[in-house]
Design a protein around this motif. Structure first.
Motif, PDB file in Angstrom:
ATOM      1  N   LEU A  57       5.274   4.835   6.080  1.00  0.00           N
ATOM      2  CA  LEU A  57       5.338   6.211   6.565  1.00  0.00           C
ATOM      3  C   LEU A  57       6.651   6.491   7.295  1.00  0.00           C
ATOM      4  O   LEU A  57       7.216   7.584   7.189  1.00  0.00           O
ATOM      5  CB  LEU A  57       4.157   6.494   7.495  1.00  0.00           C
ATOM      6  N   MET A  58       7.149   5.505   8.052  1.00  0.00           N
ATOM      7  CA  MET A  58       8.411   5.687   8.751  1.00  0.00           C
ATOM      8  C   MET A  58       9.567   5.857   7.765  1.00  0.00           C
ATOM      9  O   MET A  58      10.451   6.689   7.969  1.00  0.00           O
ATOM     10  CB  MET A  58       8.672   4.498   9.674  1.00  0.00           C
ATOM     11  N   HIS A  91       2.355   1.869   8.406  1.00  0.00           N
ATOM     12  CA  HIS A  91       3.241   2.558   9.357  1.00  0.00           C
ATOM     13  C   HIS A  91       4.700   2.441   8.927  1.00  0.00           C
ATOM     14  O   HIS A  91       5.474   3.400   9.064  1.00  0.00           O
ATOM     15  CB  HIS A  91       3.052   1.975  10.755  1.00  0.00           C
ATOM     16  N   ARG A 139      -1.835  -3.939   9.044  1.00  0.00           N
ATOM     17  CA  ARG A 139      -1.714  -2.868  10.032  1.00  0.00           C
ATOM     18  C   ARG A 139      -0.307  -2.286  10.069  1.00  0.00           C
ATOM     19  O   ARG A 139      -0.122  -1.081  10.234  1.00  0.00           O
ATOM     20  CB  ARG A 139      -2.083  -3.393  11.425  1.00  0.00           C
ATOM     21  N   VAL A 140       0.682  -3.124   9.905  1.00  0.00           N
ATOM     22  CA  VAL A 140       2.076  -2.687  10.066  1.00  0.00           C
ATOM     23  C   VAL A 140       2.611  -2.000   8.818  1.00  0.00           C
ATOM     24  O   VAL A 140       3.373  -1.030   8.904  1.00  0.00           O
ATOM     25  CB  VAL A 140       2.971  -3.888  10.435  1.00  0.00           C
TER      26      VAL A 140
END
Length: 276
Positions: free
Chosen positions: A14-15, A11, A7-8
């Motif tokens: 993308l960050m 993200h 899940r992490v």
């Protein structure tokens, strides 16, 4: 791989991507708020010691950014609006009116228009503008901007209009609406996401266009922002703070458009991708 990491990780990736994309723009904004080129060279990536907004006033007035900005703004907006209206009317005729052979022929011509690179038409456009006697006027940019955006605009709006249920059209006709009333009061409001998307895409294309504006316009008072920025860069090539300020002015309208209309852009781009 643990579920938490699954899940992490997307993200986090993308960050990192967002930081890489935004870093040059943040650098330009910081540089535009520094007092001199010496401060930029001493600490190029550091925030400004104090916010020096005089750069924006100097670039806007002394460097004629205000003239170039206004020229680009009204040309980009008017050409995009007219192009959207023409494309919407064409799409309405292709999708809602019963002209089978004509509609197919027009649609094939639209597809053909998308296959022709815009730069290939440069010489013929120049000759046409010269024979019309509108070289070195804003009309020489307005007409190519409007016509050049029509193929893609018609394709996107047509895809959206095809997804509008026919029952709405039939109910409107029963209520006594004419073709013009159906188009203006029913179809256009329902097609708004696609219209906004086409407007923004056309606006950005017009705003960033350089080739035509460089060769069709020679008067400094009529130049658009991309061509004006070239002279601005040459004039202030050692003043990095002012150059950064000019860059901020050039990208500000684009950021504002995306900030306020991003929902409509996404809806318009995905138009027609799902049937039923």
């Amino acid at each position: 791989m643990p579920a938490f990491l699954k899940r992490v990780l997307p993200h986090a990736v993308l960050m990192v991507y967002v930081v890489i994309i935004l870093f040059p723009f943040v650098f330009v904004v910081f540089s535009s708020l520094k007092e001199s080129s010496a401060e930029i060279s001493q600490a190029p990536f550091a925030p400004p010691k104090s916010l020096y907004f005089q750069n924006y006033a100097d670039a806007w007035i002394q460097a004629k950014i205000d003239v170039y900005f206004v020229n680009s703004a009204y040309l980009s907006v008017t050409a995009a609006v007219v192009g959207v209206l023409i494309a919407a009317g064409t799409s309405f005729a292709l999708t809602r009116m019963k002209f089978r052979i004509t509609s197919k022929l027009v649609f094939q011509l639209v597809l053909l228009g998308m296959l022709i690179p815009g730069n290939v038409l440069f010489i013929s456009q120049y000759i046409l503008m010269m024979k019309l006697g509108i070289l070195n006027t804003h009309w020489a940019l307005f007409w190519p901007y409007t016509a050049g955006a029509l193929p893609f605009s018609v394709m996107l709006i047509t895809a959206f209009m095809k997804s509008i249920p026919n029952e709405l059209e039939e109910a409107a006709i029963i209520d006594g609406l004419s073709a013009v009333g159906l188009f203006a009061r029913i179809i256009l409001p329902l097609t708004l996401p696609a219209l906004v998307t086409v407007f923004i895409i056309n606006f950005l294309g017009n705003w960033n266009e350089y080739l035509l504006s460089n060769f069709f316009i020679s008067k400094d008072a009529l130049r658009t922002l991309p061509t004006g920025m070239v002279g601005f860069r040459d004039m202030y090539q050692t003043n990095y703070a002012l150059i950064s300020t000019g860059i901020v002015f050039s990208v500000l309208p684009v950021l504002l458009l995306y900030s306020f209309l991003q929902k409509q852009i996404i809806e318009g781009i995905t138009a027609g991708s799902v049937k039923g």
